[in-house]
Motif scaffolding. Structure first.
Motif, PDB file in Angstrom:
ATOM      1  N   ASP A  35      28.644  40.347  85.624  1.00  0.00           N
ATOM      2  CA  ASP A  35      28.877  41.318  86.807  1.00  0.00           C
ATOM      3  C   ASP A  35      27.785  42.346  87.042  1.00  0.00           C
ATOM      4  OD1 ASP A  35      31.430  40.361  86.450  1.00  0.00           O
ATOM      5  OD2 ASP A  35      32.167  42.189  84.944  1.00  0.00           O
ATOM      6  N   ASP A  36      26.925  42.393  85.847  1.00  0.00           N
ATOM      7  CA  ASP A  36      25.573  43.230  86.511  1.00  0.00           C
ATOM      8  C   ASP A  36      24.604  42.190  87.325  1.00  0.00           C
ATOM      9  OD1 ASP A  36      26.443  45.130  84.759  1.00  0.00           O
ATOM     10  OD2 ASP A  36      25.029  44.622  83.132  1.00  0.00           O
ATOM     11  N   MET A  37      24.730  40.823  87.284  1.00  0.00           N
ATOM     12  CA  MET A  37      23.906  40.114  88.071  1.00  0.00           C
ATOM     13  C   MET A  37      24.382  40.161  89.395  1.00  0.00           C
ATOM     14  SD  MET A  37      22.988  37.250  85.417  1.00  0.00           S
ATOM     15  CE  MET A  37      22.305  35.944  86.686  1.00  0.00           C
ATOM     16  N   VAL A  38      25.608  39.949  89.562  1.00  0.00           N
ATOM     17  CA  VAL A  38      26.303  40.175  91.036  1.00  0.00           C
ATOM     18  C   VAL A  38      25.825  41.685  91.653  1.00  0.00           C
ATOM     19  CG1 VAL A  38      28.269  40.539  92.222  1.00  0.00           C
ATOM     20  CG2 VAL A  38      28.342  38.475  90.626  1.00  0.00           C
ATOM     21  N   GLU A  39      26.012  42.598  90.827  1.00  0.00           N
ATOM     22  CA  GLU A  39      25.693  43.806  91.357  1.00  0.00           C
ATOM     23  C   GLU A  39      24.099  43.887  92.054  1.00  0.00           C
ATOM     24  OE1 GLU A  39      26.722  47.279  89.163  1.00  0.00           O
ATOM     25  OE2 GLU A  39      26.558  48.501  90.614  1.00  0.00           O
ATOM     26  N   THR A  40      23.445  43.416  90.938  1.00  0.00           N
ATOM     27  CA  THR A  40      21.963  43.331  91.151  1.00  0.00           C
ATOM     28  C   THR A  40      21.522  42.399  92.561  1.00  0.00           C
ATOM     29  OG1 THR A  40      21.587  43.643  88.739  1.00  0.00           O
ATOM     30  CG2 THR A  40      19.707  42.971  89.964  1.00  0.00           C
ATOM     31  N   MET A  41      22.291  41.455  92.616  1.00  0.00           N
ATOM     32  CA  MET A  41      21.884  40.374  93.668  1.00  0.00           C
ATOM     33  C   MET A  41      22.319  41.151  94.801  1.00  0.00           C
ATOM     34  SD  MET A  41      23.822  36.730  94.369  1.00  0.00           S
ATOM     35  CE  MET A  41      25.396  37.516  94.091  1.00  0.00           C
ATOM     36  N   ARG A  42      23.291  41.787  95.086  1.00  0.00           N
ATOM     37  CA  ARG A  42      24.084  42.434  96.305  1.00  0.00           C
ATOM     38  C   ARG A  42      22.841  43.611  96.425  1.00  0.00           C
ATOM     39  NH1 ARG A  42      30.507  42.336  95.049  1.00  0.00           N
ATOM     40  NH2 ARG A  42      30.667  40.189  95.796  1.00  0.00           N
ATOM     41  N   ASP A  43      22.488  44.321  95.531  1.00  0.00           N
ATOM     42  CA  ASP A  43      21.691  45.442  95.775  1.00  0.00           C
ATOM     43  C   ASP A  43      20.291  45.044  96.290  1.00  0.00           C
ATOM     44  OD1 ASP A  43      20.788  48.136  95.259  1.00  0.00           O
ATOM     45  OD2 ASP A  43      19.328  47.130  94.074  1.00  0.00           O
ATOM     46  N   ALA A  44      19.912  43.945  95.811  1.00  0.00           N
ATOM     47  CA  ALA A  44      18.776  43.279  96.309  1.00  0.00           C
ATOM     48  C   ALA A  44      18.804  42.517  97.626  1.00  0.00           C
ATOM     49  CB  ALA A  44      17.947  42.320  95.309  1.00  0.00           C
ATOM     50  N   ALA A  45      19.999  42.252  98.037  1.00  0.00           N
ATOM     51  CA  ALA A  45      20.246  41.440  99.427  1.00  0.00           C
ATOM     52  C   ALA A  45      19.852  40.086  99.254  1.00  0.00           C
ATOM     53  CB  ALA A  45      19.606  42.007 100.929  1.00  0.00           C
ATOM     54  N   GLY A  46      19.758  39.314  97.891  1.00  0.00           N
ATOM     55  CA  GLY A  46      19.724  38.279  97.613  1.00  0.00           C
ATOM     56  C   GLY A  46      21.024  37.435  97.782  1.00  0.00           C
ATOM     57  N   ALA A  47      20.739  36.101  97.769  1.00  0.00           N
ATOM     58  CA  ALA A  47      21.816  35.318  97.832  1.00  0.00           C
ATOM     59  C   ALA A  47      22.195  34.321  96.519  1.00  0.00           C
ATOM     60  CB  ALA A  47      21.703  33.889  98.930  1.00  0.00           C
ATOM     61  N   GLY A  48      21.304  34.698  95.340  1.00  0.00           N
ATOM     62  CA  GLY A  48      21.552  34.279  94.246  1.00  0.00           C
ATOM     63  C   GLY A  48      20.885  35.124  92.959  1.00  0.00           C
ATOM     64  N   LEU A  49      21.047  34.815  91.742  1.00  0.00           N
ATOM     65  CA  LEU A  49      20.163  35.160  90.776  1.00  0.00           C
ATOM     66  C   LEU A  49      20.439  34.241  89.704  1.00  0.00           C
ATOM     67  CD1 LEU A  49      18.271  37.814  90.622  1.00  0.00           C
ATOM     68  CD2 LEU A  49      20.136  39.071  89.668  1.00  0.00           C
ATOM     69  N   ALA A  50      19.193  34.353  88.632  1.00  0.00           N
ATOM     70  CA  ALA A  50      19.529  33.592  87.418  1.00  0.00           C
ATOM     71  C   ALA A  50      19.091  34.493  86.497  1.00  0.00           C
ATOM     72  CB  ALA A  50      18.548  32.300  87.531  1.00  0.00           C
ATOM     73  N   GLY A  51      19.859  34.269  85.182  1.00  0.00           N
ATOM     74  CA  GLY A  51      19.548  35.052  83.888  1.00  0.00           C
ATOM     75  C   GLY A  51      17.910  35.594  83.784  1.00  0.00           C
ATOM     76  N   PRO A  52      16.982  34.643  83.920  1.00  0.00           N
ATOM     77  CA  PRO A  52      15.644  35.085  83.620  1.00  0.00           C
ATOM     78  C   PRO A  52      15.258  35.831  84.570  1.00  0.00           C
ATOM     79  CG  PRO A  52      15.916  32.401  83.279  1.00  0.00           C
ATOM     80  CD  PRO A  52      17.351  33.099  83.794  1.00  0.00           C
ATOM     81  N   GLN A  53      15.586  36.119  85.673  1.00  0.00           N
ATOM     82  CA  GLN A  53      15.129  36.953  86.625  1.00  0.00           C
ATOM     83  C   GLN A  53      15.584  38.576  86.336  1.00  0.00           C
ATOM     84  OE1 GLN A  53      16.863  34.791  90.262  1.00  0.00           O
ATOM     85  NE2 GLN A  53      15.055  35.556  90.886  1.00  0.00           N
ATOM     86  N   VAL A  54      16.400  38.596  85.448  1.00  0.00           N
ATOM     87  CA  VAL A  54      16.730  40.047  84.749  1.00  0.00           C
ATOM     88  C   VAL A  54      16.530  40.259  83.213  1.00  0.00           C
ATOM     89  CG1 VAL A  54      18.678  40.715  86.472  1.00  0.00           C
ATOM     90  CG2 VAL A  54      19.250  39.507  84.467  1.00  0.00           C
ATOM     91  N   ASP A  55      15.606  39.095  82.959  1.00  0.00           N
ATOM     92  CA  ASP A  55      15.041  39.196  81.570  1.00  0.00           C
ATOM     93  C   ASP A  55      15.849  38.691  80.466  1.00  0.00           C
ATOM     94  OD1 ASP A  55      12.561  39.398  80.100  1.00  0.00           O
ATOM     95  OD2 ASP A  55      12.732  41.596  79.857  1.00  0.00           O
ATOM     96  N   VAL A  56      16.950  37.982  80.798  1.00  0.00           N
ATOM     97  CA  VAL A  56      17.861  37.456  79.933  1.00  0.00           C
ATOM     98  C   VAL A  56      17.764  35.906  80.022  1.00  0.00           C
ATOM     99  CG1 VAL A  56      20.308  37.087  79.427  1.00  0.00           C
ATOM    100  CG2 VAL A  56      19.545  39.245  80.194  1.00  0.00           C
ATOM    101  N   LEU A  57      17.319  35.311  78.633  1.00  0.00           N
ATOM    102  CA  LEU A  57      16.733  33.785  78.811  1.00  0.00           C
ATOM    103  C   LEU A  57      18.038  33.124  78.397  1.00  0.00           C
ATOM    104  CD1 LEU A  57      14.243  32.423  79.472  1.00  0.00           C
ATOM    105  CD2 LEU A  57      13.621  32.497  77.123  1.00  0.00           C
ATOM    106  N   LEU A  58      19.070  33.079  79.326  1.00  0.00           N
ATOM    107  CA  LEU A  58      20.461  32.493  78.880  1.00  0.00           C
ATOM    108  C   LEU A  58      20.904  31.721  80.564  1.00  0.00           C
ATOM    109  CD1 LEU A  58      22.683  35.228  77.073  1.00  0.00           C
ATOM    110  CD2 LEU A  58      21.550  33.116  76.081  1.00  0.00           C
ATOM    111  N   ARG A  59      21.560  30.669  80.354  1.00  0.00           N
ATOM    112  CA  ARG A  59      21.803  29.691  81.396  1.00  0.00           C
ATOM    113  C   ARG A  59      23.091  30.134  82.133  1.00  0.00           C
ATOM    114  NH1 ARG A  59      18.493  25.581  80.663  1.00  0.00           N
ATOM    115  NH2 ARG A  59      19.008  24.275  82.336  1.00  0.00           N
ATOM    116  N   VAL A  60      22.812  31.238  82.818  1.00  0.00           N
ATOM    117  CA  VAL A  60      23.651  31.920  83.676  1.00  0.00           C
ATOM    118  C   VAL A  60      23.296  32.202  85.027  1.00  0.00           C
ATOM    119  CG1 VAL A  60      25.325  34.307  83.956  1.00  0.00           C
ATOM    120  CG2 VAL A  60      24.686  33.133  81.783  1.00  0.00           C
ATOM    121  N   ILE A  61      24.025  32.019  86.059  1.00  0.00           N
ATOM    122  CA  ILE A  61      23.522  32.279  87.643  1.00  0.00           C
ATOM    123  C   ILE A  61      24.731  32.839  88.193  1.00  0.00           C
ATOM    124  CG2 ILE A  61      21.922  30.387  87.625  1.00  0.00           C
ATOM    125  CD1 ILE A  61      24.019  28.720  89.046  1.00  0.00           C
ATOM    126  N   VAL A  62      24.461  33.634  89.349  1.00  0.00           N
ATOM    127  CA  VAL A  62      25.447  34.018  90.452  1.00  0.00           C
ATOM    128  C   VAL A  62      24.758  33.687  91.699  1.00  0.00           C
ATOM    129  CG1 VAL A  62      26.279  35.831  88.967  1.00  0.00           C
ATOM    130  CG2 VAL A  62      24.376  36.185  90.530  1.00  0.00           C
TER     131      VAL A  62
END
Ligand code: ZN
Length: 181
Positions: A35-62
């Motif tokens: 949920d945080d990654m979706v909000e962060t992606m939208r805030d940054a006007a990106g089309a996606g985001l991966a865990g490592p990009q928010v400093d979380v080394l887990l296999r999660v993408i939005v």
């Protein structure tokens, strides 16, 4: 939900270059991360985001892309996935422009297969398979790369296929430069 800080390559944080760990199951903490990654992606006007990009080394993408670029009312495809992997890819590689929220203002022409099937777990922990082509397929591949510590710039070997677009130019012509995530 909360907006998390996006790690950028120039900070020298090794997280962008490390292999992310698989998750065992989609816990409430993983749902919160999604949920945080979706909000962060939208805030940054990106089309996606991966865990490592928010400093979380887990296999999660939005990922969120328009269903129809010509028609803003058509809505978006939104996916939050744990342990995503490319189960199948097809078609002759196509070149397309990519940017990355972790590498601001830099864009490049990257060759990727135009169609992929991605499997993983959705936000409910259910197994899903997503058949994607075009821009959605490209964004999924870009985000899954992040889980291996791979960045789009790694795919570019030819000079001239990596370039800078200044933020003020993007403002004038937003479609010319979308940072994926
Ligand atoms: Zn990226």
């Amino acid at each position: 939900m909360a907006i998390r800080k996006i790690v950028t390559l120039d900070e020298g944080n090794p997280v962008l270059r490390q292999k992310a760990r698989r998750i065992r199951r989609v816990t409430p903490a993983i749902q919160q991360l999604m949920d945080d990654m979706v909000e962060t992606m939208r805030d940054a006007a990106g089309a996606g985001l991966a865990g490592p990009q928010v400093d979380v080394l887990l296999r999660v993408i939005v990922v969120e892309v328009p269903k129809d670029f010509e028609d803003p009312d058509a809505g978006t495809w939104l996916y939050a996935l744990a342990n995503p992997e490319i189960a199948r890819q097809s078609g002759d590689v196509e070149e397309g422009q990519e940017g990355c929220l972790s590498i601001p203002n830099i864009y490049g022409l990257v060759e990727r297969p135009p169609a992929v099937t991605v499997k993983g777990l959705d936000r409910s922990g259910r197994k899903v398979r997503i058949k994607a082509e075009g821009y959605l397929a490209r964004v999924l591949q870009h985000e899954i790369d992040h889980l291996e510590g791979t960045l789009f710039i790694d795919h570019i070997t030819e000079q001239g296929k990596l370039f800078r677009i200044e933020p003020e130019d993007v403002e004038e012509e937003p479609a010319t430069a979308v940072a994926m995530g």
